[in-house]
Enzyme design. Structure first.
Site, short mmCIF file in Angstrom:
data_model
loop_
_atom_site.label_atom_id
_atom_site.label_comp_id
_atom_site.label_asym_id
_atom_site.label_seq_id
_atom_site.Cartn_x
_atom_site.Cartn_y
_atom_site.Cartn_z
N LYS A 47 25.60 55.00 57.92
CA LYS A 47 26.09 55.55 56.65
C LYS A 47 26.80 56.89 56.88
CE LYS A 47 24.81 52.33 53.64
NZ LYS A 47 23.67 51.96 52.81
N ARG B 194 17.69 47.61 57.05
CA ARG B 194 18.96 46.88 57.05
C ARG B 194 19.90 47.59 58.01
NH1 ARG B 194 23.88 46.86 54.63
NH2 ARG B 194 24.69 44.84 53.99
#
Ligand code: HH2
Length: 270
Positions: free
Chosen positions: A215, A251
């Site tokens: 991210k 994830r």
């Protein structure tokens, strides 16, 4: 069907298979069905408990695609993954229904049942697992000016409310996991505050799934104010910190490395 914490014991790794041309870190890599299938099989071999197949990017600024386009992308992949543990990353009932028919075990809904009024019924009648994720705003505009009174408390109360909605729609609580939605309408500071206070989400009593892998906040905290992704090293540190605070399902794009890091983290005596 067993409770989600039995099917995916802590820590479990969920491998990301984006069948998209435009995902933020791996757009295009698995856009061809053959490539997506090969990636998914490799991730399972590397220790993923499940692979999350998605046909729509939700990166900041993205527009969304039609159900037909999503189906065109994911169905050929799901057809070839029969028998392997699969999750479908969608907000659409039609896509979820088809994926469940093709054997998907979990519906990963980044809209937390706010996107499609029919999705809850599809999940309830199938007996599938469900992930409810927090997002402020919508992908196209969510990073414009995210604002909270108290990010951890606000996200916790949102997830508690959505859990109530899901259970009210007939989805058993024991099949549901919750996700604070790192990067979905959150500044770098808000993401790190949320990670530090992840225990407040864990205390809602459901397994917590985290998507921190690559991210952009991880790239930005390293000093690049324009980063659109974060490196593997930072992803691993963030995953281990989330594990320490009680996260259950991770994830990730880089399965082997996360399985190794989380195996070490889990080997410490409690
Ligand atoms: N993050 C992304 C997509 N789906 N689902 C859950 N539950 N949690 C997340 O944090 C999450 C998610 C975004 O990552 P990625 O799939 O790599 O990118 P894109 O949305 O651009 O396809």
């Amino acid at each position: 069907m067993s409770a989600i914490e039995e099917r995916f014991p802590r820590p479990s790794v969920m491998g990301v298979v984006n069948v998209t041309p435009d995902s933020f870190s791996d757009g295009g890599v698995n856009f061809r069905a053959e490539d997506a299938v090969a990636s998914a099989r490799r991730m399972i071999e590397e220790g993923a408990a499940v692979v999350d197949v998605g046909g729509e990017s939700t990166r900041p600024g993205s527009e969304g695609v039609s159900a037909d386009e999503e189906l065109r992308r994911v169905v050929p992949v799901l057809e070839q993954l029969g028998g392997l543990p699969v999750s479908i990353d969608t907000t659409k009932a039609e896509v979820a229904r088809r994926a469940l028919e093709l054997g998907a075990a979990l519906v990963n809904d980044v809209s937390a049942l706010r996107g499609d009024p029919e999705l809850a019924g599809v999940v309830a009648s199938s007996g599938a697992y469900l992930c409810l994720m927090h997002m402020q705003g919508e992908p196209r505009t969510m990073q414009d000016a995210p604002a909270y009174d108290d990010v951890a408390a606000d996200v916790a109360s949102f997830l508690e409310e959505r859990l109530g909605v899901a259970v009210g729609a007939g989805i058993p609580e024991e099949r549901i996991c919750l996700d604070p939605g790192f990067g979905f309408g959150k500044t770098v500071e808000q993401n790190f505050e949320l990670l530090g206070r992840l225990g407040e989400i864990v205390s809602l009593g459901r397994p917590v799934l985290v998507g921190l892998s690559r991210k952009r906040s991880l790239g930005r905290i390293l000093g690049d104010p324009d980063a659109t992704t974060g490196p593997l090293s930072a992803s691993l540190a963030a995953a281990v910190e989330a594990y320490e605070r009680g996260a259950a399902i991770f994830r990730v794009h880089d399965v082997r490395e996360h399985v190794e890091a989380l195996t070490v983290a889990a080997a410490l005596p409690r």
